[in-house]
Design an enzyme around this catalytic site. Sequence first.
Site, PDB file in Angstrom:
ATOM      1  N   GLY A  93       0.823  -1.191   0.000  1.00 32.32           N
ATOM      2  CA  GLY A  93       0.000   0.000   0.000  1.00 32.32           C
ATOM      3  C   GLY A  93       0.864   1.249   0.000  1.00 32.32           C
ATOM      4  N   CYS A  94       0.238   2.390  -0.290  1.00 32.86           N
ATOM      5  CA  CYS A  94       0.989   3.644  -0.402  1.00 32.86           C
ATOM      6  C   CYS A  94       1.515   4.105   0.951  1.00 32.86           C
ATOM      7  CB  CYS A  94       0.121   4.717  -1.052  1.00 32.86           C
ATOM      8  SG  CYS A  94      -1.530   4.893  -0.332  1.00 32.86           S
ATOM      9  N   TYR A  95       0.651   4.176   1.956  1.00 31.79           N
ATOM     10  CA  TYR A  95       1.129   4.547   3.288  1.00 31.79           C
ATOM     11  C   TYR A  95       2.195   3.565   3.799  1.00 31.79           C
ATOM     12  CZ  TYR A  95      -2.532   8.089   4.246  1.00 31.79           C
ATOM     13  OH  TYR A  95      -3.340   9.194   4.240  1.00 31.79           O
TER      14      TYR A  95
END
Length: 345
Positions: free
Chosen positions: A148-150
């Site tokens: 995921g991005c985070y």
Amino acid sequence: MDVAIIGGTGYGAAELIRLLHHHPQANVKKIISQSNSGVKMSEVYPHLTNIMEIEMEDFDAEALAKEVDVVFFATPSNVSKHRIPELLDLGVKVIDLSGDFRLTNRELYKEYYGEEMASDKYVNQAVYGLSEIYREEIRKAALIANPGCYPTSVTLGLMPLIDHQWTINETLIIDAKTGVSGAGRSLSLNVHYSEMNENMKAYGVGKHKHIPEIEQILTDRFSEEVQVVFTPHIVPMTRGILSTMYVDLKDSKNTAEVIDLYEQYYKNDPFVRIRKEGVMPATKEVYGSNYCDIGLYMDERTNKLIVVSVIDNLVKGAAGQAVQNMNIMFGLDDMAGLELLPTYP
């Protein structure tokens, strides 16, 4: 390599097309979209006029197995887990940008994603695609669970401390901010212009689906359970993530010593850049690129280390890292197709 992208109308797919268009050894051959079958990609994204005139198609696993070398899934969560098993059984390599294969704990998956996880037969084949950390596993993988991005921003920001066990094993505090493209292209009240302009808000406090993902990867590397307090915020910009982490260290260090640790840790990773002492990164400095920039400050007064990590959520946080993982899987240079300078200003 011939490539297929499934989920052709989202921002992730559009960014994959942009990056793969510049790749010296990749050709986007098929784009799959159940809702837009027969529609040209340029009709959905006019900026691709005369560049990507492929007509989108329905999903056909056997046809894909005959015609492409790797398939990217740029679909929402709880979609790819129903399609990927067919492709794996046919010997197709897959890179999944959704969260369907990131978690290993069934109870956590159901709690955070609201459905049952895929069969263990396929979940156990998935390699977590944090390119800089799991490189050897990625080389041999048939299925990549793209992070995921985070979690990409957070784990790259913390990994040198975790791997060298410089941290006290207590709860890590993470304050993170993202642009509105992180919410995807679908209409949503919270990202309407009048709701978002000149506004900033916390969301998913204590319940965000990236919490178990971050904890799983940090625990895997630390060999003890790691817990995080993670508070995400949405801010009025299109792209970018800035994560600020507050870390207690076992031993007293100064900023220069911490920077040296990070520089040595990432010395062979071209997409991680460590700022010099006294300089903190900004999201605009990685805009449109696959870089993760990290700034460090040791607050000797409180003995807390402040780590600031920035990425473009659509590139290093999604499509760029997926292309980097494809490069590793096929024995190519990490930077193939990704040697794009950040767009500035």
